[in-house]
Every structure is written in C-alpha cells, then in structure tokens.
Design a protein around this motif. Structure first.
Motif, PDB file in Angstrom:
ATOM      1  N   VAL A 110       0.848  -1.192   0.000  1.00  0.00           N
ATOM      2  CA  VAL A 110       0.000   0.000   0.000  1.00  0.00           C
ATOM      3  C   VAL A 110       0.886   1.246   0.000  1.00  0.00           C
ATOM      4  N   SER A 111       0.549   2.223  -0.830  1.00  0.00           N
ATOM      5  CA  SER A 111       1.374   3.426  -0.878  1.00  0.00           C
ATOM      6  C   SER A 111       1.196   4.243   0.402  1.00  0.00           C
ATOM      7  N   THR A 112       2.190   5.060   0.685  1.00  0.00           N
ATOM      8  CA  THR A 112       2.160   5.843   1.919  1.00  0.00           C
ATOM      9  C   THR A 112       0.910   6.709   1.987  1.00  0.00           C
ATOM     10  N   GLY A 113       0.585   7.370   0.873  1.00  0.00           N
ATOM     11  CA  GLY A 113      -0.573   8.251   0.853  1.00  0.00           C
ATOM     12  C   GLY A 113      -1.852   7.500   1.151  1.00  0.00           C
ATOM     13  N   SER A 115      -2.172   4.590   2.560  1.00  0.00           N
ATOM     14  CA  SER A 115      -2.224   4.040   3.915  1.00  0.00           C
ATOM     15  C   SER A 115      -2.598   5.121   4.919  1.00  0.00           C
ATOM     16  N   LYS A 162       4.097   1.006   8.416  1.00  0.00           N
ATOM     17  CA  LYS A 162       4.430   1.093   6.995  1.00  0.00           C
ATOM     18  C   LYS A 162       5.868   0.667   6.722  1.00  0.00           C
ATOM     19  N   TYR A 166       9.562  -3.262   5.401  1.00  0.00           N
ATOM     20  CA  TYR A 166      10.571  -2.939   4.396  1.00  0.00           C
ATOM     21  C   TYR A 166      11.981  -3.088   4.975  1.00  0.00           C
TER      22      TYR A 166
END
Ligand code: ATP
Ligand code: MG
Lengths: 288, 354
Positions: A110-113, A115, A162, A166
């Motif tokens: 999921v992209s940071t925005g 999420s 998030k 990673y």
C-alpha cells in the motif's frame, strides 16, 4: 565477510539512486535557494544568511525542530527494533507464519498516501472500527491523530507499520548471511538460544543494522505525507515536523527562502546524525 | 577423556533413512577415523554425536552416560568444522575463550587456558587478530585451539584439513597426530583422505550408504578388506578387480586368461569371484599372466602403468623407474598372500576352506 564491503551498496544502488534523485538532489538545490529571497516585486535576489537569522528567532521553527528531533529519537530505534523482531520471526518461524507474512507484505503493498487515508478512516472518532472496538471493550474512544497528546505517537505508529516490513528485508538478508555453522559452533560451545542471539547474532548484525538505522533516519527526517494528509501539522502544531513546516512556508505562505532554509538545516542535521550513527555501530574490528 | 558407545543408531530425514543402524564402540583415548564415499552419512553421524541432530532411534553413550536425549551443551564434546566456523567478530583470544566465558569461568582462568592452548598451536602472536586477518592454516589452528581449550570428553573433527593446500595438509596432519599423543583425548575424525585416515587413526571405520562396512586397525583393513567395497575404497590408486571363475587353483576369466588364485582358492572350485590385487602388489616377472601396456605415467619415484589384461584395464604401480613403452607386452605376477578374492554377487571376502 563477503567479497567486498561495497557489495551491499551495490544491491542497494537502485534504492539509493531513488533517494538521491527524489530527496537529496532537491535538498541540494535548496541549499542554494536558501540564500535567496523573493522581493515584493517578485524577483529573486541574494539575501545571504537572512533566512537563517530569521528562523533562529522564530519560535515556530524551534518548536518544529524539537518535534522533529523527538519524533526521530523515538521512531528510528523503534522501527529498527520492530524490523529486527520481524526478521527474527521470519528467519526462525513460529507457527502461524502465513499470518505475519501477510502482515509484513501488506504495508509494503500500500502506498504511503493511501495508507494514511486508510488509517484516517480506521482511527476516525465516529466511524473508525478501532474506536468502536475500544469502546466495546470499555477502554473508550481515543482521539488518536486528532488529539494533541496522541497525534505524534499515532504518526509514529503508522510510519512504523508502513516501514518495519521494508527494513525487515535488509535485516533478514543479514540474518541469512550468517553461516549456520557459526551458530552450531556456539551451540556446541554451550551457548543457550539467548546467548547465541546476544553473542553471535547481534554483533554480526551490526552492519545491516547500521545501514537500516542510517537509511531510516534519513527518510524519517523527511517524513511528510501522513502529516499532510492526516494532521496538517496539528492539532495545535503537535505534529508540525520540519518537513511540513518547509512545505507550509513554500506553498501556504509563499516564502520560498524560509522553506529552503529549513530544508538546508534538515540536511545538515541528517548528515551529522548519520555520521554519528555510523560511528556508533562500527564493529570492534574496524575500530582497531 | 572418555569412551563412547553407539547402539543401533538410526537417522532419517523425512522418508530417507540416512543412517541405518550404526554400532560403534570407541575406547578411552582412541583416535578413530570415519571414512566413506560422499553422502554416506559421516557428517550426519558426527552431528548426531555432537547433538546438533536428534537420532531417530538408538542410543548414544559418552563416558558411560546416556546422552541420546541431551542437548549439545551437556554432552561435553568439541567439534572442529570443515569451514572452521570461527566467530568472525571475535579475536582469536575470544574465539578460543568463548566456551569458558559461557561457563562462567574467571577471567584469569580463561586467559591461562587460552594462552596454554595458543602455545601448543603456535598461535601466541595471533591472539588479538580477527579470523578475517588469518590464513587458512591459522584459522584451522584456531578452530582446533577452540576445541582444546575446553578439554572435552570427545573431540569431533569433520574434514578439518580439506580446505588446506596439499603441503599444509600434510603439516597439519602431523600436528594433529602430535596433539593427540600429547593430550590423549578421544577423537573421532571424518576424512575423505585415506592417507590421513591411515596415518592418524588407531582404528578406521569404513562407512557406506549409512552402514559400517568394516572397522579395524588401518593396516588390517588394508591387508584384509572384509569386502570388495572396502578393498576398493582404501588405497590409492585403488585395488584392481577382475571377474572370473576358480578353476584348479587359479582364477580364469571369461576370455580364458589365467590369473594366479592366491591363498584363498582352497575349497571354492567353480565359484564365480572378483579377483582383487592392489596396484603395488603386481610386479613384473618372467612367469605369470600377461597384458598389453597402454599408458605409462612416471610420477617421480614410481611408475604407474595401465595394462590391459583379459580385456580389462589393470593399474600397476612399479616402485622403480622401470623403462616401459606403450604397446609392449608385460608379464606380471602377484604374491599369493596379496591376492584378494571376493564373492562376485555380494562382494564379501572369500577365505580358503580348510
Ligand atoms: N538436514 C538434512 N536434510 C535432508 N537430508 C540430509 C540432511 N543432512 C544430510 N542429508 C543427506 O544425508 C546424506 C548424508 O549426508 P552427510 O553430510 O552425512 O554425508 P557425508 O558422508 O558427510 O558426505 P561428504 O563426504 O560429502 O561430506 C546425504 O545424502 C545428504 O543429502
Ligand atoms: Mg560431510
């Protein structure tokens, strides 16, 4: 250990290149820009240290700096620790592996925005399922990102959710690079599971941990999107990180000079801290 | 110092049985070499003894104590790994003292024992180095030193010299032998190198697909292999085998060549056998069996010939610089006591019937 100390950097080259092009180069340009200002006539002129002098007398800047430092003092060790714990779980799986595999991959997918938007809904005071749950078990609804005391911690939580998966990947690679016979030698030497972790795993993970801590620090000082989406620096400036201050100066108050000065200071702080972290995590062999 | 007894030890990985019932008794202070082809289960057996793997069934007793279910820590064994498995982040001193540190020994005692072991192994000037700063031979010594410092009941070596060059291997072999004589600990030593096994061991155990084929003193195994496998495995170049029938005190091949029968033929008239002779047992003679020289390989002290006998290649090792030319005919013989006969079907050794 491996063929060359540069090998890890080779593998990281794409990520580092991205960091350079999309983060560091703009900040570099900013250093030049921080010495300029826009006159009332609208043209650019050289103002020397004027922007910096002004910043140092600006309580809003000092407050942002404090918040940024506090944010980083908490979030970087936290993300490192969580990422390490996750890496250990994947490396030595306990039952239920599928569950944390999913939990790990999801935040990365999921992209940071997005999420941030999803967390906004998830934590919402009226509609959010989490508050519904908290009320149901009797804890009562929490303000989360809407609360002056909780907003920063909420952002830390979201960023960790998030980022940990990673960073876990780098640490996992590090764990896999420790030869299994070294653990076996330690076992035969009489080391318990905890002692193997303490005397073999941890010291041999210095380099991957140093990398993660340094790269993570650089990224977290530039933390922006969730602030922009969820809190807009509020409530009451509680989450006004420097990066958001820089954004606001430029795009809300059209003060490019101030914005670039903040960015420049940010760059300086990152450099100093990264150097400190590298020294801190040097192995005894390198210190010798 | 200690004895070790293994009773019917079995180990399976999933469906595959890797060790299929190992029985072995090792005496106090004995040096036992485990040899066998790649994949026969030598390392697995060693890891079971160390406690790194758990046996599927069977019993393992070290120093009279049943350790089958005990973790490595409580077995008091030390192991030297093929890749040395040194702790890369620790100095030589810390590598060697690590086990004592874990046991909670006092600093002074650790220092004394490490220094002592370092003296024995000639590591005294390297104590503050890291493994990454050592040569292969030095790393090997540190790995051995780490084991010595513990003064364990049992030393386990898994091909400890196989990563060294030929010259260093010979040197370290001598050092390990001297070490064993000096310390007197019980040692179990896995190797691919039969010279290593022959020179180091009090007893050699030959393994093959998860079983022990034969065990005994090195020269006994060499002189009287219990079966064709052991005969072929020990010795380099390896033993020659030719199939034939026993007829009138000789071994006659399918194409009618007559090979000397040796001491074991008595009472086996007509039996199909594998005739075995070591390359160095075959000597040129005026009378005997003959063959055609195909290849001549002078190795310095010796001359190795490839001779075709009864349509099969036969390796002959001459302990001299015998002038020989490919294409020449050569007549050879083997002393009767150096001829081995094995059953052609199951390979077991045939002795003369009284
Ligand atoms: N953890 C494992 N899981 C499955 N199979 C294994 C495992 N460890 C060993 N084996 C198998 O067991 C067999 C014996 O292996 P082992 O390492 O004991 O052989 P070895 O005699 O030491 O061989 P080498 O001389 O090549 O070192 C091999 O076929 C190997 O593939
Ligand atoms: Mg092996």
């Amino acid at each position: 250990m491996m063929s060359s100390r540069w090998t890890p950097f080779l593998f990281l080259a794409p990520a580092l290149a991205g960091l350079l092009i999309f983060r560091l180069v703009p900040i570099g340009v900013a250093v030049g820009g921080s010495l300029t200002g826009v006159s009332l006539m609208g043209d650019l002129r050289f103002v020397g240290a004027e922007n910096f002098e002004y910043l140092l007398t600006d309580p809003q800047f000092w407050s942002s700096l404090k918040i940024t430092l506090f944010f980083n003092v908490i979030i970087n060790p936290l993300q490192l620790a969580v990422a390490f714990a996750l890496a250990m779980l994947v490396f030595r799986p306990l039952p239920g592996l599928w569950l944390y595999r999913t939990l790990l991959v999801l935040p990365m997918a999921v992209s940071t925005g997005i999420s941030a938007v999803l967390f906004g809904l998830f934590l919402d005071g009226n509609l959010g399922p989490l508050n519904g749950f908290l009320e149901w078990i009797g804890v009562g609804a929490q303000p989360f990102h809407r609360g002056q005391d909780q907003a920063l911690y909420t952002l830390i939580g979201i960023a960790t959710w998030k980022g940990a998966g990673y960073w876990m990947l780098f640490l996992l690679a590090g764990l896999y690079s420790i030869p299994s016979t070294v653990y076996e030698a330690a076992t035969i030497d009489g080391a318990s599971a905890w002692q193997r972790f303490r005397y073999v795993t941890l010291p041999l993970m210095r380099k991957p941990m140093a990398f993660v801590l340094v790269a993570d620090t650089a990224i977290n000082f530039l933390f922006f999107a969730p602030v922009y989406i969820l809190t807009s620096g509020g409530p009451g400036g509680a989450t006004s990180l420097l990066m958001f201050e820089a954004y606001r100066s430029a795009f809300t108050f059209s003060d490019i000079g101030r914005s670039l000065a903040i960015s420049t200071i940010l760059l300086g702080i990152i450099l100093v801290i990264v150097v400190l972290e590298f020294r801190l995590l040097r192995s005894p062999e390198e210190r010798a | 110092m200690s004895t070790m007894n293994i009773e019917n030890l079995r180990k399976s990985f999933g469906e595959t049985e890797i060790l299929r019932g190992i029985d072995l008794d090792v005496g106090d202070g004995e040096f036992v070499a485990l040899v066998g082809p790649s994949g026969c289960g030598k390392s697995t057996l060693l890891r079971l003894i160390a406690g790194l793997e758990v046996a599927t069934s069977g019993r393992l007793v070290i120093g009279g104590r049943d350790v089958t279910a005990l973790p490595p820590k409580e077995r008091d064994v030390a192991m030297v790994f093929q890749n040395y498995a040194l702790y890369p982040h620790m100095t030589v001193r810390s590598n060697m003292g690590f086990s004592l540190k874990l046991r909670g020994a006092e600093k002074a005692e650790i220092e004394r024992k490490v220094t002592e072991a370092a003296d024995v192994l000639g590591l005294d000037t390297l104590l503050d180095r890291y493994p990454g700063q050592l040569s292969g031979g030095q790393r090997q010594r540190v790995a051995t030193g780490r084991a010595i410092v513990r003064d364990p009941k049992l030393f386990l070596f898994d091909e400890p010299l196989s990563n060294l060059d030929a010259k260093l291997r010979v040197q370290m072999r001598t050092e390990i032998k001297a070490l064993h004589q000096r310390l007197g600990n019980t040692m179990i030593y896995v190797t691919h190198d039969q010279i290593e096994a022959m020179t180091l061991a009090d007893r050699i155990v030959v393994m093959h697909s998860g079983r022990i084929e034969q065990e005994g003193a090195p020269l006994d195994l060499y002189d009287r292999p219990a079966n064709a496998f052991v005969g072929g495995f020990l010795g380099s170049p390896s033993m020659n085998f030719i199939k034939g029938h026993i007829r009138g005190g000789s071994v006659v091949t399918d194409d009618g060549s007559v090979l000397p029968g040796g001491e074991a033929v008595g009472g086996h008239e007509g039996r199909t056998v594998l005739w075995g002779a070591r390359p160095e047992s075959i000597v040129p003679a005026t009378e005997g069996f003959s063959g055609m020289i195909e290849v001549v390989e002078p190795t310095g002290p010796d001359t190795q010939l490839l001779v075709r006998v009864a349509g099969q290649p036969l390796v002959v090792l001459l302990r001299s610089r015998t002038p020989a030319t490919p294409g020449e005919k050569i007549t050879m013989t083997v002393s009767p006591s150096e001829i081995h006969l094995f059953d052609a079907d199951h390979g077991s050794r045939i002795e003369a019937k009284p």
